[in-house]
Structures are given as C-alpha cells and as structure tokens.
Design an enzyme around this catalytic site. Structure first.
Site, PDB file in Angstrom:
ATOM      1  NE  ARG A  85      27.077  41.350  42.286  1.00 27.45           N
ATOM      2  CZ  ARG A  85      27.015  40.115  42.748  1.00 27.45           C
ATOM      3  NH1 ARG A  85      26.391  39.867  43.904  1.00 27.45           N
ATOM      4  NH2 ARG A  85      27.532  39.109  42.070  1.00 27.45           N
ATOM      5  CB  SER A 314      35.615  44.477  37.041  1.00 28.64           C
ATOM      6  OG  SER A 314      36.375  43.517  36.321  1.00 28.64           O
ATOM      7  CG  HIS A 316      31.146  41.302  42.638  1.00 33.22           C
ATOM      8  ND1 HIS A 316      30.476  42.237  43.395  1.00 33.22           N
ATOM      9  CD2 HIS A 316      30.822  40.088  43.165  1.00 33.22           C
ATOM     10  CE1 HIS A 316      29.782  41.627  44.340  1.00 33.22           C
ATOM     11  NE2 HIS A 316      29.973  40.323  44.228  1.00 33.22           N
ATOM     12  CB  CYS A 317      30.157  45.665  38.398  1.00 35.50           C
ATOM     13  SG  CYS A 317      31.231  46.523  39.569  1.00 35.50           S
ATOM     14  CB  ILE A 318      28.819  42.493  34.592  1.00 35.71           C
ATOM     15  CG1 ILE A 318      29.915  41.431  34.569  1.00 35.71           C
ATOM     16  CG2 ILE A 318      29.400  43.867  34.299  1.00 35.71           C
ATOM     17  CD1 ILE A 318      30.570  41.279  33.196  1.00 35.71           C
TER      18      ILE A 318
END
Length: 324
Positions: A85, A314, A316-318
């Site tokens: 992200r 989590s 969304h971050c990846i």
C-alpha cells in the site's frame, strides 16, 4: 477528466501484494503471517487475479505450495517488506488511459529503511504495463483515502509530520495532492491510532464506503485507547459535511501489555469480496456485519490478522489495487 485514483470499490484488473519473505523481520510470526496472507489471497483470487511479489527462492517455494491452484501470478523481486500500500505506485485512471504515480519512500519517516522497498513502485508499474510518473515528495498510499470524486481524507499526524516533508505546510501538501493525484478537496483528521508506527495512516481510522460517505470506528468501552481519536475524527468529518457511518472498534488489543493498533478499518475491497481483519475480539462479528452492510453484492469475510499486525498493519496495508 483529471487523472485520479478510482475508489477502491470500482472494478480491478488485479490486486498486487507480497509474500512475507524475511525471517529476520518476522521471526516467530513468519509462518503465521504467511498463513494469514494466504487466506487473504485465496479469498481475493476467487474474483480477480493476484500479482504476488516473492523476495527469495525459499519464499517462492512456500508461496507456490500454499497457493497452488489459485489465480496468482508470481513475480520474483527483492523487496524490504510486504507493505505494498505504501511502496507500490498508486494506480490512476483518466480518459487518456491508465497511469501510475510513484512517490519518494523514506521508511515511514526514517523508522524502517529496508533494502529494496524504494524499487517496488517502478517494478510494479512495469509489471502492470502502466507508465509511472515519479514525484519527489514523500507520500505513502496508506496515508490517504479517496472516494473517486476528487475527495480525499488524511491525517495531520502523518502528512504534516516533519519526518516526511520538512517545511511543507497543509497548503503545499494539498497543492501537491491536486497536481499529482487530481485531488480537489481534503478532509483533514487529527491523530491516528495509538502506537501506530506509520504516524497515523488514515486507512486504520477512516474509510470511504461510497462517494461522500465516510466510515469511522465507534469506541468499544471506556478502556478503548483510541476513543478520543474517534470522537475527534467524527467531529471533524461531520463539520466538513460528509455523511458518517460507524463501525464497532475492536477496543483494547494488547501484546505483552502494550496496546497495538488493531483496526477493522484496514479492510480491502476486491471485485467480489471484502476482506476484513479480525483479532479474536468481542466485536469481530459485529464489525464484519457492519462493513458488509456498506458493500451489498459483495461477500464480506472476516479473516484473522493478528500475525500480520505484528509487522504493523493488516490487509489494506499489504495490497494495492490495479483498476480496470
């Protein structure tokens, strides 16, 4: 139309993500994190292709074993860690066709400078076959959230932090967002979650679920470490004029007696599914149900994200969506 990032719920060509690859970073959480990433990929791959970066031969072998038969295309590319992200480009759309914007990455304000992270944006854009415009200022994708109409929400704690772009005030930041991402209006929230090493990425706090409709957490009791942050965000959002809907917070989630930035808001919207992180907290089911009500027509699935969260984020971050 000005080139801008479509809303995440618009159709995708693919989702880009990465496989936990460095044992020195993940230590005892490497195998649990791989299992959680695999569960997320299987859920997404039922609806769209997943483009997966693997950093080592050992990581590639484990990913092939865990994802055999899934709609996944593997890319052997060294990288620092899995937070695409922030390190991958932001894909944009316009009447002239697809484009990608890459920004300077400084390890979340110099805290985590990992070899290979600064090469991810160019690699992903090339792999996607999309031209990359490089912009010489620091911006991580998790620091902004857009609704696709030119409206953006962010936090002062992150985008005005002197460890990102020293000397840039909010007017300069807004001008850069307008120039490089086609953003016309910015809703500024205050702080992010407690103990968030990103200095307050907004994708842990506030997410658009429709044009002009912003989801925010609701505190889960008197011991919720972020209750004041949620109240302040709600006050700012309503004063700005967006419609606000609420999602239960996981409340106090601790590791070794320290509150960690657990958030249901770090969901990811794919073509036919929404993947929501859960933590074994009392509000897991209620949060998944609330988020499901925002996305009719999509399957909404809660998947454990505790091991991924040990790295700081989590689902969304990846992930990084490549719009159709």
């Amino acid at each position: 139309m000005t080139a801008r990032q479509p809303a995440e719920w618009m159709p995708h060509v693919a989702t880009w993500t990465a496989w936990p690859s460095d044992p020195a970073l993940w230590q005892d959480d490497l195998l649990p994190a791989r299992a959680e990433v695999a569960a997320m990929i299987w859920a997404i791959a039922e609806h769209e292709r997943v483009e997966l970066l693997v950093g080592t031969e050992e990581a590639a072998a484990s990913a092939h074993e865990a994802l055999h038969g899934a709609s996944v295309r593997f890319h052997h590319q060294p990288f620092g860690d899995i937070w695409l992200r922030d390190t991958a480009p932001l894909f944009m759309a316009s009447t002239a066709g697809p484009a990608a914007a890459g920004f300077r990455f400084n390890g979340w304000g110099g805290k985590y400078l990992l070899e290979g992270d600064d090469a991810v944006a160019a690699f992903v854009a090339h792999g996607a076959g999309v031209p990359l415009a490089k912009h010489d200022w620091v911006l991580e994708g998790g620091a902004i959230e857009v609704d696709g109409t030119g409206l953006c929400v962010t936090t002062e704690a992150c985008l005005l932090n002197p460890n990102r772009n020293p000397g840039m005030d909010r007017f300069e930041v807004e001008a850069h967002l307008r120039r490089d991402l086609g953003i016309e209006r910015v809703l500024w929230l205050g702080d992010g979650l407690a103990n968030d090493h990103t200095d307050g990425h907004v994708d842990n706090l506030a997410r658009f679920v429709a044009p002009g409709v912003l989801a925010l957490p609701a505190a889960a009791g008197s011991d919720d470490p972020n209750a004041e942050v949620y109240d302040d965000a709600h006050e700012r959002a309503t004063a700005f004029g967006v419609d606000v809907v609420r999602v239960p917070s996981p409340g106090l989630v601790e590791v070794d007696g320290v509150a960690i930035p657990a958030s249901y808001m770090n969901w990811y919207v794919a073509n036919g599914v929404v993947v929501v992180p859960t933590y074994g907290a009392a509000n897991d089911a209620a949060a998944v149900a609330a988020i499901g009500s925002f996305f009719p027509g999509r399957r909404v699935v809660g998947l454990r994200g505790n091991a991924i969260l040990t790295g700081g984020g989590s689902f969304h971050c990846i992930t990084q969506q490549q719009p159709a």
